[in-house]
Design a protein around this motif. Structure first.
Motif, PDB file in Angstrom:
ATOM      1  N   GLY A  97     -37.540  -9.997 -33.350  1.00  0.00           N
ATOM      2  CA  GLY A  97     -36.442 -10.144 -32.411  1.00  0.00           C
ATOM      3  C   GLY A  97     -36.289  -8.931 -31.504  1.00  0.00           C
ATOM      4  N   ILE A  98     -36.872  -7.818 -31.894  1.00  0.00           N
ATOM      5  CA  ILE A  98     -36.849  -6.610 -31.054  1.00  0.00           C
ATOM      6  C   ILE A  98     -38.254  -6.328 -30.553  1.00  0.00           C
ATOM      7  CG2 ILE A  98     -36.459  -4.122 -30.975  1.00  0.00           C
ATOM      8  CD1 ILE A  98     -34.163  -4.556 -32.963  1.00  0.00           C
ATOM      9  N   LYS A  99     -39.201  -6.239 -31.478  1.00  0.00           N
ATOM     10  CA  LYS A  99     -40.590  -5.965 -31.099  1.00  0.00           C
ATOM     11  C   LYS A  99     -41.088  -7.071 -30.176  1.00  0.00           C
ATOM     12  CE  LYS A  99     -45.081  -4.746 -32.942  1.00  0.00           C
ATOM     13  NZ  LYS A  99     -45.864  -4.509 -34.146  1.00  0.00           N
ATOM     14  N   GLY A 100     -41.602  -6.674 -29.045  1.00  0.00           N
ATOM     15  CA  GLY A 100     -42.110  -7.642 -28.079  1.00  0.00           C
ATOM     16  C   GLY A 100     -41.127  -7.976 -26.977  1.00  0.00           C
TER      17      GLY A 100
ATOM     18  N   PRO B 187     -39.190  -6.205 -24.217  1.00  0.00           N
ATOM     19  CA  PRO B 187     -39.118  -4.888 -23.585  1.00  0.00           C
ATOM     20  C   PRO B 187     -37.697  -4.326 -23.439  1.00  0.00           C
ATOM     21  CG  PRO B 187     -40.642  -6.286 -22.388  1.00  0.00           C
ATOM     22  CD  PRO B 187     -39.948  -7.152 -23.413  1.00  0.00           C
ATOM     23  N   ASP B 188     -36.738  -5.151 -23.082  1.00  0.00           N
ATOM     24  CA  ASP B 188     -35.369  -4.655 -22.923  1.00  0.00           C
ATOM     25  C   ASP B 188     -34.801  -4.160 -24.246  1.00  0.00           C
ATOM     26  OD1 ASP B 188     -35.287  -5.180 -20.177  1.00  0.00           O
ATOM     27  OD2 ASP B 188     -34.588  -7.236 -20.497  1.00  0.00           O
ATOM     28  N   LYS B 189     -35.018  -4.919 -25.299  1.00  0.00           N
ATOM     29  CA  LYS B 189     -34.522  -4.508 -26.617  1.00  0.00           C
ATOM     30  C   LYS B 189     -35.278  -3.295 -27.140  1.00  0.00           C
ATOM     31  CE  LYS B 189     -32.765  -9.031 -27.940  1.00  0.00           C
ATOM     32  NZ  LYS B 189     -32.903 -10.161 -28.854  1.00  0.00           N
ATOM     33  N   GLU B 190     -36.595  -3.253 -26.911  1.00  0.00           N
ATOM     34  CA  GLU B 190     -37.385  -2.093 -27.338  1.00  0.00           C
ATOM     35  C   GLU B 190     -36.892  -0.831 -26.638  1.00  0.00           C
ATOM     36  OE1 GLU B 190     -41.588  -2.649 -26.870  1.00  0.00           O
ATOM     37  OE2 GLU B 190     -41.659  -4.263 -28.343  1.00  0.00           O
ATOM     38  N   HIS B 191     -36.644  -0.912 -25.347  1.00  0.00           N
ATOM     39  CA  HIS B 191     -36.161   0.258 -24.605  1.00  0.00           C
ATOM     40  C   HIS B 191     -34.818   0.732 -25.136  1.00  0.00           C
ATOM     41  CE1 HIS B 191     -38.798  -0.736 -20.863  1.00  0.00           C
ATOM     42  NE2 HIS B 191     -39.505  -0.319 -21.892  1.00  0.00           N
ATOM     43  N   ALA B 192     -33.934  -0.203 -25.449  1.00  0.00           N
ATOM     44  CA  ALA B 192     -32.617   0.164 -25.973  1.00  0.00           C
ATOM     45  C   ALA B 192     -32.750   0.880 -27.317  1.00  0.00           C
ATOM     46  CB  ALA B 192     -31.735  -1.074 -26.107  1.00  0.00           C
ATOM     47  N   VAL B 193     -33.621   0.377 -28.185  1.00  0.00           N
ATOM     48  CA  VAL B 193     -33.814   0.997 -29.500  1.00  0.00           C
ATOM     49  C   VAL B 193     -34.458   2.375 -29.357  1.00  0.00           C
ATOM     50  CG1 VAL B 193     -35.110   0.826 -31.664  1.00  0.00           C
ATOM     51  CG2 VAL B 193     -33.884  -1.160 -30.796  1.00  0.00           C
ATOM     52  N   ILE B 194     -35.457   2.470 -28.491  1.00  0.00           N
ATOM     53  CA  ILE B 194     -36.115   3.754 -28.283  1.00  0.00           C
ATOM     54  C   ILE B 194     -35.111   4.782 -27.763  1.00  0.00           C
ATOM     55  CG2 ILE B 194     -37.806   4.945 -26.822  1.00  0.00           C
ATOM     56  CD1 ILE B 194     -39.585   2.429 -27.171  1.00  0.00           C
TER      57      ILE B 194
END
Length: 51
Positions: free
Chosen positions: A25-28, A30-37
């Motif tokens: 749900g996060i990996k893959g 991009p918007d969610k990955e950027h927020a987590v990073i």
């Protein structure tokens, strides 16, 4: 930083796993990955996610 280098950096730092970067749900997504990073401290710029 090259994409491959960034990937190695992120995968080798436990703080990103702890921040759920690799969860379904996060990996893959991009918007969610950027927020987590950003939340895990990748950048000190508070506007990082918007750039």
């Amino acid at each position: 930083m090259k994409a491959y280098d960034r990937q190695k950096f992120v995968e080798s730092n436990n703080r990103y796993a702890a921040a759920s970067l690799f969860n379904d749900g996060i990996k893959g997504d991009p918007d969610k990955e950027h927020a987590v990073i950003a939340s895990a401290g990748y950048a000190s710029d508070g506007e990082y996610i918007k750039k």
